[in-house]
Design a protein around this motif. Structure first.
Motif, PDB file in Angstrom:
ATOM      1  N   TRP A 111     -11.680   4.236   5.256  1.00 32.36           N
ATOM      2  CA  TRP A 111     -11.382   3.640   3.951  1.00 32.36           C
ATOM      3  C   TRP A 111     -12.592   3.718   3.023  1.00 32.36           C
ATOM      4  CZ3 TRP A 111      -7.025   3.446   1.902  1.00 32.36           C
ATOM      5  CH2 TRP A 111      -5.869   3.018   2.577  1.00 32.36           C
ATOM      6  N   ILE A 112     -13.772   3.471   3.561  1.00 30.27           N
ATOM      7  CA  ILE A 112     -14.983   3.532   2.742  1.00 30.27           C
ATOM      8  C   ILE A 112     -15.207   4.952   2.224  1.00 30.27           C
ATOM      9  CG2 ILE A 112     -17.501   3.360   2.824  1.00 30.27           C
ATOM     10  CD1 ILE A 112     -17.091   0.973   4.740  1.00 30.27           C
ATOM     11  N   PHE A 113     -14.991   5.936   3.073  1.00 32.75           N
ATOM     12  CA  PHE A 113     -15.202   7.312   2.626  1.00 32.75           C
ATOM     13  C   PHE A 113     -14.088   7.786   1.688  1.00 32.75           C
ATOM     14  CE2 PHE A 113     -18.309   7.418   6.074  1.00 32.75           C
ATOM     15  CZ  PHE A 113     -19.338   8.088   5.432  1.00 32.75           C
ATOM     16  N   ALA A 114     -12.929   7.156   1.737  1.00 39.14           N
ATOM     17  CA  ALA A 114     -11.900   7.444   0.727  1.00 39.14           C
ATOM     18  C   ALA A 114     -12.401   7.039  -0.656  1.00 39.14           C
ATOM     19  CB  ALA A 114     -10.609   6.709   1.066  1.00 39.14           C
ATOM     20  N   GLY A 115     -13.104   5.901  -0.721  1.00 42.26           N
ATOM     21  CA  GLY A 115     -13.706   5.482  -1.990  1.00 42.26           C
ATOM     22  C   GLY A 115     -14.774   6.460  -2.467  1.00 42.26           C
TER      23      GLY A 115
END
Length: 466
Positions: A447-451
């Motif tokens: 999820w963090i790397f999606a941001g």
């Protein structure tokens, strides 16, 4: 398919200078690709062999990536003065020595030292090859040439991860290094035969007045920054909490800027950043690399921890990912020649945001084929933007500065590689300590790397080409 390949090979003029240049620059790409694809499969086995935590396992990868990234501007700068061919040959020889050290290392420290030497040797491969293509191909053909050169690394990934998995399962993780060392030897002679120097006179006297303090300041600042990002394996302090490193890295960068502004012939020409396209393309390349290498680090561990896959299974997953990267890496260069870099880069980054989100919502019960499908999507998206970024960054750079610009661009790009690996390792370890199920830890990281991918999409839309 076979007849089409034969026709393609017959149409190639193998004696032309540009064909020989491409063959020459493909040799270091093969060496880099072979090391990247085969080593990625071994990370779970190395983690188990040395009983490492996730953030320490990230340093096994970073022991190669750190010198690989930090020394890129040095190779580029030296290439402008000593000759790019000579520097490629020296780097290949250093890489070979590092491969032997890693293969025979009796301890984790010695193994990481061997990987460090490999990274020192390979640091010049990317900037010197980009500079050679920029110098010796006209602008209208540059995107296609860069795309062809870029396609070598994913092409190496079509079979090598599975081959590496078989070696690891049958023998050990050390078994990949003899093949890597042999490839370095073959690559050395391929470079020597196909790349002819533009000048026979090499003046080594400039080394006496070279900006060595700038080299030391830049390298120290970068190393301290990455130590701060993943400090626990280095200083014993939790990540992002070692105040000594927090004070040190901004101070070193400030000293670097002050020093370089005073130099008549600086190691890092800060004026390059006044070129908006160069600056934006460099930022996007760093973010792209963070998104690429975080997945390359996480997926082998994910398949092992969540699905119980062995090295051979991990090799197949990475092989399919590389196959998709190969499909789009050359196409991205052709699209950039036609439309410019903004659309291919922004489209690729937006696709990566979707891929990261899909990985984040996959449940633990999802079949392995679903993980493979999403990973293949990652390969497609990551390949689309590579050649367009190279092309955009080098547009408008004077021939005399191609090595310096390519080195600085490549340093920023691969700085994203180290940062992505370091942050992925830190976040994964924190997640594994926080959540009961390993899959939840991986989901939180994705999820963090999606941001990050959404941020990269916005940055890519700022690319403006003449």
């Amino acid at each position: 398919m076979t007849h089409a390949l034969r026709r393609t090979f017959r149409r190639i003029d193998w004696s032309s200078p540009q064909t020989r240049i491409l063959l020459g620059v493909m040799a270091p790409a093969v060496i880099t690709g072979m090391d990247h694809h085969m080593f990625g499969v071994t990370v779970p086995a190395i983690r188990s062999h040395f009983d490492l935590d996730a953030d320490t396992a990230a340093w096994v990868v970073m022991s190669y990536s750190l010198p690989f990234m930090a020394l890129m501007p040095l190779y580029g700068r030296m290439g402008d003065r000593l000759g790019k061919r000579l520097l490629l040959l020296i780097g290949t020889a250093i890489f070979f020595v590092g491969s032997l050290l890693a293969m025979t290392a009796p301890s984790l420290g010695m193994f990481m030292a061997g990987r460090f030497v490999q990274g020192m040797g390979a640091a010049g491969f990317v900037p010197l090859c980009i500079a050679l293509i920029t110098q010796r191909f006209p602008a209208a053909e540059r995107g296609r040439a860069l795309g062809t050169w870029n396609s070598v690394v994913p092409l190496a990934g079509l079979m090598l991860p599975y081959f590496a998995g078989l070696l690891v399962d049958a023998l050990s993780w050390r078994a990949i290094f003899p093949a890597i060392a042999l490839t370095a030897v073959i690559g050395f002679f391929t470079i020597r035969h196909n790349i002819r120097p533009l000048t026979t006179a090499v003046d080594f006297r400039f080394l006496r007045t070279f900006d060595w303090p700038g080299v030391i300041l830049l390298s120290s600042a970068l190393v301290t920054l990455f130590f701060y990002t993943s400090s626990r394996p280095v200083t014993g302090r939790p990540a992002l909490q070692d105040w000594r490193l927090l004070l040190a890295w901004p101070l070193l960068f400030a000293l670097l800027i002050l020093w370089e502004r005073r130099r008549p012939d600086p190691y890092i020409d800060l004026g390059l950043f006044r070129n908006r396209t160069f600056s934006v393309a460099s930022l996007c390349a760093g973010l792209r690399m963070a998104l690429m290498t975080s997945v390359s680090f996480l997926i082998p561990l994910y398949v092992s921890d969540v699905h119980g896959g062995n090295a051979s299974v991990i090799g197949i997953v990475l092989m399919l990912q590389a196959g998709m990267l190969f499909v789009t890496s050359r196409a991205g260069g052709q699209l950039a020649d036609r439309w410019g870099g903004r659309l291919p880069v922004a489209g690729g980054m937006a696709g990566l945001a979707v891929v990261m989100a899909l990985m984040a919502i996959l449940p633990e019960t999802a079949p392995l084929w679903a993980v493979v499908a999403v990973t293949m999507g990652h390969g497609l998206m990551i390949g689309m933007s590579l050649a367009p970024l190279h092309r955009a960054a080098m547009q408008g750079i004077d021939d005399a500065d191609t090595g310096l610009a390519a080195g600085l661009y490549s340093m920023i790009r691969f700085g994203g590689q180290i940062m992505g690996t370091a942050i992925a390792g830190v976040l994964l370890q924190a997640g594994l300590e926080r959540y009961a199920a390993p899959v939840q830890a991986y989901q939180s990281v994705f999820w963090i790397f999606a941001g990050v991918a959404l941020l990269a999409t916005f940055a890519a839309w700022q690319i403006r080409e003449a």
